[in-house]
Write a protein that holds these residues in place. Sequence first.
Motif, PDB file in Angstrom:
ATOM      1  N   ARG A 333       0.399  -0.681   0.066  1.00  0.00           N
ATOM      2  CA  ARG A 333      -0.149  -0.253   0.348  1.00  0.00           C
ATOM      3  C   ARG A 333       0.915   1.402  -0.514  1.00  0.00           C
ATOM      4  O   ARG A 333       1.803   1.232   0.361  1.00  0.00           O
ATOM      5  CB  ARG A 333      -1.029   0.298   0.870  1.00  0.00           C
ATOM      6  N   GLY A 334       0.303   1.865  -0.359  1.00  0.00           N
ATOM      7  CA  GLY A 334       1.117   3.288  -0.441  1.00  0.00           C
ATOM      8  C   GLY A 334       1.203   3.841  -2.280  1.00  0.00           C
ATOM      9  O   GLY A 334       0.277   3.249  -3.073  1.00  0.00           O
ATOM     10  N   THR A 335       1.794   5.085  -1.996  1.00  0.00           N
ATOM     11  CA  THR A 335       2.067   5.726  -3.873  1.00  0.00           C
ATOM     12  C   THR A 335       3.205   5.067  -4.274  1.00  0.00           C
ATOM     13  O   THR A 335       4.657   5.283  -3.567  1.00  0.00           O
ATOM     14  CB  THR A 335       1.880   7.201  -3.889  1.00  0.00           C
ATOM     15  N   VAL A 336       2.872   4.550  -5.798  1.00  0.00           N
ATOM     16  CA  VAL A 336       4.093   4.067  -6.632  1.00  0.00           C
ATOM     17  C   VAL A 336       5.245   5.723  -6.705  1.00  0.00           C
ATOM     18  O   VAL A 336       4.463   6.693  -7.401  1.00  0.00           O
ATOM     19  CB  VAL A 336       4.233   3.456  -7.737  1.00  0.00           C
ATOM     20  N   ARG A 337       6.744   5.576  -6.178  1.00  0.00           N
ATOM     21  CA  ARG A 337       7.322   6.961  -6.683  1.00  0.00           C
ATOM     22  C   ARG A 337       8.399   6.558  -8.121  1.00  0.00           C
ATOM     23  O   ARG A 337       8.114   7.334  -8.560  1.00  0.00           O
ATOM     24  CB  ARG A 337       8.361   7.075  -5.911  1.00  0.00           C
ATOM     25  N   ARG A 338       8.896   5.383  -7.860  1.00  0.00           N
ATOM     26  CA  ARG A 338       9.222   4.713  -9.399  1.00  0.00           C
ATOM     27  C   ARG A 338       9.121   3.613  -9.347  1.00  0.00           C
ATOM     28  O   ARG A 338       9.270   2.513  -8.752  1.00  0.00           O
ATOM     29  CB  ARG A 338      10.656   5.079  -8.890  1.00  0.00           C
ATOM     30  N   VAL A 339       9.589   2.696 -10.613  1.00  0.00           N
ATOM     31  CA  VAL A 339       9.389   1.596 -10.734  1.00  0.00           C
ATOM     32  C   VAL A 339      10.732   1.157 -11.913  1.00  0.00           C
ATOM     33  O   VAL A 339      10.368   1.712 -12.814  1.00  0.00           O
ATOM     34  CB  VAL A 339       7.675   0.870 -10.886  1.00  0.00           C
ATOM     35  N   SER A 340      11.048  -0.122 -11.621  1.00  0.00           N
ATOM     36  CA  SER A 340      11.464  -0.594 -12.925  1.00  0.00           C
ATOM     37  C   SER A 340      11.025  -1.054 -14.244  1.00  0.00           C
ATOM     38  O   SER A 340       9.542  -1.531 -13.617  1.00  0.00           O
ATOM     39  CB  SER A 340      12.562  -2.441 -12.276  1.00  0.00           C
ATOM     40  N   ASP A 341      11.756  -0.357 -15.148  1.00  0.00           N
ATOM     41  CA  ASP A 341      11.208  -0.752 -16.523  1.00  0.00           C
ATOM     42  C   ASP A 341      11.709  -2.129 -17.333  1.00  0.00           C
ATOM     43  O   ASP A 341      12.155  -2.933 -16.664  1.00  0.00           O
ATOM     44  CB  ASP A 341      11.019   0.029 -17.544  1.00  0.00           C
ATOM     45  N   ALA A 342      10.780  -2.472 -18.243  1.00  0.00           N
ATOM     46  CA  ALA A 342      11.345  -4.142 -18.735  1.00  0.00           C
ATOM     47  C   ALA A 342      12.325  -4.565 -19.081  1.00  0.00           C
ATOM     48  O   ALA A 342      13.434  -6.016 -18.892  1.00  0.00           O
ATOM     49  CB  ALA A 342       9.981  -4.950 -19.412  1.00  0.00           C
ATOM     50  N   ASP A 343      13.419  -3.354 -19.244  1.00  0.00           N
ATOM     51  CA  ASP A 343      14.353  -3.367 -19.301  1.00  0.00           C
ATOM     52  C   ASP A 343      15.527  -4.608 -18.342  1.00  0.00           C
ATOM     53  O   ASP A 343      16.625  -4.186 -18.578  1.00  0.00           O
ATOM     54  CB  ASP A 343      15.560  -1.798 -19.772  1.00  0.00           C
ATOM     55  N   VAL A 344      15.025  -3.998 -17.043  1.00  0.00           N
ATOM     56  CA  VAL A 344      15.905  -4.305 -16.489  1.00  0.00           C
ATOM     57  C   VAL A 344      16.125  -5.527 -17.091  1.00  0.00           C
ATOM     58  O   VAL A 344      17.296  -6.605 -15.860  1.00  0.00           O
ATOM     59  CB  VAL A 344      15.777  -4.126 -15.322  1.00  0.00           C
ATOM     60  N   PHE A 345      15.748  -6.510 -17.728  1.00  0.00           N
ATOM     61  CA  PHE A 345      16.404  -8.191 -17.410  1.00  0.00           C
ATOM     62  C   PHE A 345      16.544  -8.331 -18.610  1.00  0.00           C
ATOM     63  O   PHE A 345      16.485 -10.032 -19.794  1.00  0.00           O
ATOM     64  CB  PHE A 345      14.401  -8.646 -17.774  1.00  0.00           C
ATOM     65  N   ALA A 346      16.479  -7.427 -19.670  1.00  0.00           N
ATOM     66  CA  ALA A 346      17.439  -8.214 -20.880  1.00  0.00           C
ATOM     67  C   ALA A 346      19.344  -8.460 -20.380  1.00  0.00           C
ATOM     68  O   ALA A 346      19.836  -7.783 -18.861  1.00  0.00           O
ATOM     69  CB  ALA A 346      18.489  -6.003 -21.511  1.00  0.00           C
ATOM     70  N   GLY A 347      19.570  -9.324 -21.290  1.00  0.00           N
ATOM     71  CA  GLY A 347      20.346 -10.786 -20.920  1.00  0.00           C
ATOM     72  C   GLY A 347      19.998 -11.778 -20.111  1.00  0.00           C
ATOM     73  O   GLY A 347      20.935 -12.635 -20.484  1.00  0.00           O
ATOM     74  N   LEU A 348      19.544 -11.616 -19.999  1.00  0.00           N
ATOM     75  CA  LEU A 348      18.254 -12.965 -18.983  1.00  0.00           C
ATOM     76  C   LEU A 348      17.945 -13.559 -19.861  1.00  0.00           C
ATOM     77  O   LEU A 348      16.267 -13.507 -19.790  1.00  0.00           O
ATOM     78  CB  LEU A 348      17.785 -12.821 -18.416  1.00  0.00           C
ATOM     79  N   THR A 349      18.039 -14.641 -20.988  1.00  0.00           N
ATOM     80  CA  THR A 349      17.609 -15.271 -21.639  1.00  0.00           C
ATOM     81  C   THR A 349      16.950 -16.119 -21.797  1.00  0.00           C
ATOM     82  O   THR A 349      15.098 -16.848 -22.928  1.00  0.00           O
ATOM     83  CB  THR A 349      18.590 -16.559 -22.807  1.00  0.00           C
ATOM     84  N   GLU A 350      16.516 -17.027 -20.709  1.00  0.00           N
ATOM     85  CA  GLU A 350      15.275 -17.039 -20.045  1.00  0.00           C
ATOM     86  C   GLU A 350      13.758 -16.984 -19.950  1.00  0.00           C
ATOM     87  O   GLU A 350      12.778 -17.119 -19.431  1.00  0.00           O
ATOM     88  CB  GLU A 350      15.590 -17.983 -18.552  1.00  0.00           C
ATOM     89  N   VAL A 351      13.911 -15.290 -19.986  1.00  0.00           N
ATOM     90  CA  VAL A 351      13.128 -14.332 -19.170  1.00  0.00           C
ATOM     91  C   VAL A 351      12.235 -14.268 -20.430  1.00  0.00           C
ATOM     92  O   VAL A 351      13.312 -13.048 -21.410  1.00  0.00           O
ATOM     93  CB  VAL A 351      13.809 -12.867 -19.029  1.00  0.00           C
ATOM     94  N   GLU A 352      11.037 -14.671 -20.598  1.00  0.00           N
ATOM     95  CA  GLU A 352      10.555 -14.477 -23.022  1.00  0.00           C
ATOM     96  C   GLU A 352       9.638 -12.922 -22.398  1.00  0.00           C
ATOM     97  O   GLU A 352       9.677 -12.938 -23.503  1.00  0.00           O
ATOM     98  CB  GLU A 352       9.782 -16.121 -22.685  1.00  0.00           C
ATOM     99  N   GLU A 353       8.883 -12.639 -21.207  1.00  0.00           N
ATOM    100  CA  GLU A 353       7.609 -12.519 -21.347  1.00  0.00           C
ATOM    101  C   GLU A 353       7.828 -10.919 -20.154  1.00  0.00           C
ATOM    102  O   GLU A 353       8.346 -12.291 -18.814  1.00  0.00           O
ATOM    103  CB  GLU A 353       6.324 -12.539 -21.035  1.00  0.00           C
ATOM    104  N   VAL A 354       7.461  -9.581 -19.599  1.00  0.00           N
ATOM    105  CA  VAL A 354       7.623  -9.126 -18.694  1.00  0.00           C
ATOM    106  C   VAL A 354       6.276  -8.488 -18.943  1.00  0.00           C
ATOM    107  O   VAL A 354       6.025  -7.424 -20.046  1.00  0.00           O
ATOM    108  CB  VAL A 354       8.333  -8.010 -18.631  1.00  0.00           C
ATOM    109  N   ALA A 355       5.749  -8.541 -17.828  1.00  0.00           N
ATOM    110  CA  ALA A 355       4.654  -7.399 -17.926  1.00  0.00           C
ATOM    111  C   ALA A 355       4.302  -5.993 -16.917  1.00  0.00           C
ATOM    112  O   ALA A 355       4.328  -6.991 -15.531  1.00  0.00           O
ATOM    113  CB  ALA A 355       2.879  -8.030 -18.040  1.00  0.00           C
TER     114      ALA A 355
END
Length: 403
Positions: A333-355
């Motif tokens: 609970r709270g107000t979101v100030r900052r959140v990572s985007d999908a690019d943080v998983f670049a290089g992890l070939t096992e990761v196929e989809e991010v939402a």
Amino acid sequence: MKRDILIVGRRRLELVNRLVLDPRLRLSLITEPDCLPIYPAVDAVELVGNVQNLDEVRHAALRLMANRRVDAVVAPAESSIPTGGYLRSYLGLPGIAFDVAHAFCNKHAMKARLRRAGIPVARDRLVPSAEGIAPALRAHGLPAVIKPVWGDGSANIHIVRDETDVAEVARPDGPLLAGGAYDEPPFLVEEFLQFDDEFHCDGLVRDGEVRFTAVSQYLVPSLRSIGSVFGSYTLPVDDPLTLELTALHADVVKAMGLIDSVTHLEIFRTERGLVVGEIACRPGGSGIARNLRRAYGFDTWEHFLATELNDPLPWRPKTPDGTYGWIMFPVRRGTVRRVSDADVFAGLTEVEEVAVKVKPGDVIDGPLYSSSMSAVVHCRTESPADIAALVSAVEDRFTVEYE
């Protein structure tokens, strides 16, 4: 000629577009006032105060039937599955009847059916009123679990370990009785089971026979998941544990009397062996449905809708090439100030989809469930042995900061 379909439910977005866009169907709807905006294309509507009120919904259905027939009832969520079963039984329509639908959603009735069939389940006790909460917990013995008899996911479930916890959950303004959704009696007190491994079986049932079962293991037990990384991954189809869980799933389906639908069954591995938690006659939540589509080509919502419409689909599962999993990040609970985007998983070939589900400025409030998430990652590894390392890697990369 179009088929006339009656939808009974609150919010279930997974099905709205599939129904609205199907040119073969003409839709009628029974829902509650605050849910109406998600059904913009349905013109034959009756509003009720509570979709779980059988008499209220029956009268609403009869009003709709003054101008339209009903060929099938679609009831897509825990809150409306028994109501849909009641209407089918009342109107003589095919599909899941009231006694079966009720047993799938009333946890006390469910456990009673399974126990009579010799299926291992936790010891339980019904609490019919708020005044009986403390006496029932003491009579049952601590530690114990208390939860609504009617509920969805992990909503309003509490572990009671000592007298302090007893006093807390019995308070009129405590977490159980003022817990938002599903905070009304009756409640169920259950034996607190010690276990570290929890599994889920997701199946397709036709003509009373289980035609397909997918077996997966949760990263952590769902009751411990709120506030932490959660998810599950598929188990190899030829693993001895998979075969044992598949057989148990078939026994549970038979005991419940299910003829046509999809299933979502949860099972614990305890010191005394496998113990059944709960089974639902609807698709699993969170990232489960998407994971099953990726692994087996099993679209649980498509098959659920097909069985509700009494129009089962021809289908054969594909063989998964590896271990498929989903990893869900929590919210608080709270107000979101900052959140990572999908690019943080670049290089992890096992990761196929991010939402990513939240954005800066979003206000998180209200009840949080096991399915409440800030993001979900869908992945594929060579084997289940690779999952733990991948979870650690993605957890290190994704962050959400709050005001």
